[in-house]
Design an enzyme around this catalytic site. Structure first.
Site, PDB file in Angstrom:
ATOM      1  N   SER A 140       0.850  -1.185   0.000  1.00 39.42           N
ATOM      2  CA  SER A 140       0.000   0.000   0.000  1.00 39.42           C
ATOM      3  C   SER A 140       0.886   1.235   0.000  1.00 39.42           C
ATOM      4  O   SER A 140       1.924   1.258   0.666  1.00 39.42           O
ATOM      5  CB  SER A 140      -0.903   0.017   1.238  1.00 39.42           C
ATOM      6  OG  SER A 140      -1.553   1.262   1.365  1.00 39.42           O
ATOM      7  N   TYR A 163      -1.372  -0.662  10.739  1.00 40.97           N
ATOM      8  CA  TYR A 163      -1.424  -1.065   9.334  1.00 40.97           C
ATOM      9  C   TYR A 163      -0.274  -0.471   8.522  1.00 40.97           C
ATOM     10  O   TYR A 163       0.414  -1.182   7.770  1.00 40.97           O
ATOM     11  CB  TYR A 163      -2.763  -0.654   8.717  1.00 40.97           C
ATOM     12  CG  TYR A 163      -2.888  -0.997   7.251  1.00 40.97           C
ATOM     13  CD1 TYR A 163      -3.053  -2.314   6.847  1.00 40.97           C
ATOM     14  CD2 TYR A 163      -2.838   0.000   6.275  1.00 40.97           C
ATOM     15  CE1 TYR A 163      -3.157  -2.643   5.503  1.00 40.97           C
ATOM     16  CE2 TYR A 163      -2.946  -0.315   4.937  1.00 40.97           C
ATOM     17  CZ  TYR A 163      -3.102  -1.632   4.550  1.00 40.97           C
ATOM     18  OH  TYR A 163      -3.204  -1.946   3.214  1.00 40.97           O
TER      19      TYR A 163
END
Length: 245
Positions: A140, A163
């Site tokens: 990501s 995350y």
């Protein structure tokens, strides 16, 4: 025929990646933590005429499950051409640096980082037998330390200690793995599929699953003259795709 394995592939981006690879004539092993969900996913693909797909029960957080999946696939093929480490979790809430729990970090890293290590190490022998081995680690752009240090970055205020740091760790693993295999035909890259509308983000994303799948598949199919050890996010850089770590 080439053979591919996609983890976390019973739905969303993983499912789309399996579908697109199968449409291109690959034989694809659809890795699914839940076997029933995986069977349902394969049935959907076969209903579309894609018979070159097969479910493999694979929980990336469970070493025995990973080794069993390696054994099962090894009975069916002696070569694996493509490994797409797609399985991932967000990590729940809160995601602040001061309030996130150690258990949150452990659970998230177990999937997003350790899971990638487990699967990659388990299947590296089959990948070594391919003439064009490819590994795509689905990352990501939120794992880019450079971007998240820049106040002008469009997602600058969307911080998440758990995350984001897990994806940063995954990125470093990608760099080191690509370095160790730099003198081989391996091409190993981290790819951000974009802010995609899926269950993962409560369907708050802006991109389509189809486009996300194309971005991942693109780097699974690059030639031997293609890049390795790079970080790509076409959403953030439409021209070349490459973004800073």
């Amino acid at each position: 025929m080439k053979f591919a394995l996609v983890t976390g592939a019973s739905k969303s981006i993983g499912f789309e990646v399996v579908q697109q690879l199968a449409q291109k004539g690959m034989y694809v092993y659809l890795g699914s933590r839940n076997l029933e969900s995986g069977i349902e996913a394969v049935d959907k693909l076969k209903a579309k005429g894609l018979n070159n797909v097969e479910v493999i029960q694979l929980d990336v957080t469970d070493n025995e499950s990973v080794l069993k999946a390696r054994k099962e696939i090894g009975k069916k093929t002696k070569v694996l051409d493509i490994l797409i480490n797609n399985a991932g979790v967000y990590g729940g809430h809160p995601q602040t640096a001061l309030d996130s729990t150690i258990d949150q970090f452990k659970a998230t890293y177990d999937t997003n980082v350790y899971g990638v290590v487990r699967v990659t190490q388990a299947f590296i022998d089959l990948l070594n037998k391919s003439s064009e081995p490819r590994i795509v680690n689905v990352s990501s752009s939120q794992g880019s330390i450079t971007l998240h240090s820049d106040p002008t970055y469009k997602y600058y205020d969307y911080k998440g200690a758990v995350y984001l740091s897990s994806k940063s760790a995954l990125n470093m693993y990608t760099v080191v793995l690509a370095y160790e295999l730099k003198n081989t035909s391996f091409r190993i890259n981290a790819v951000c599929p974009g802010f995609t509308k899926t269950d993962f983000n409560g369907h708050r994303g802006t991109g389509s699953v189809a486009d996300a799948g194309k971005r991942v598949v693109k780097y699974a199919l690059i030639g031997n003259d293609g890049p390795t050890g790079k970080f790509f996010s076409e959403e953030n850089n439409p021209e070349t795709g490459e973004i800073p770590w």
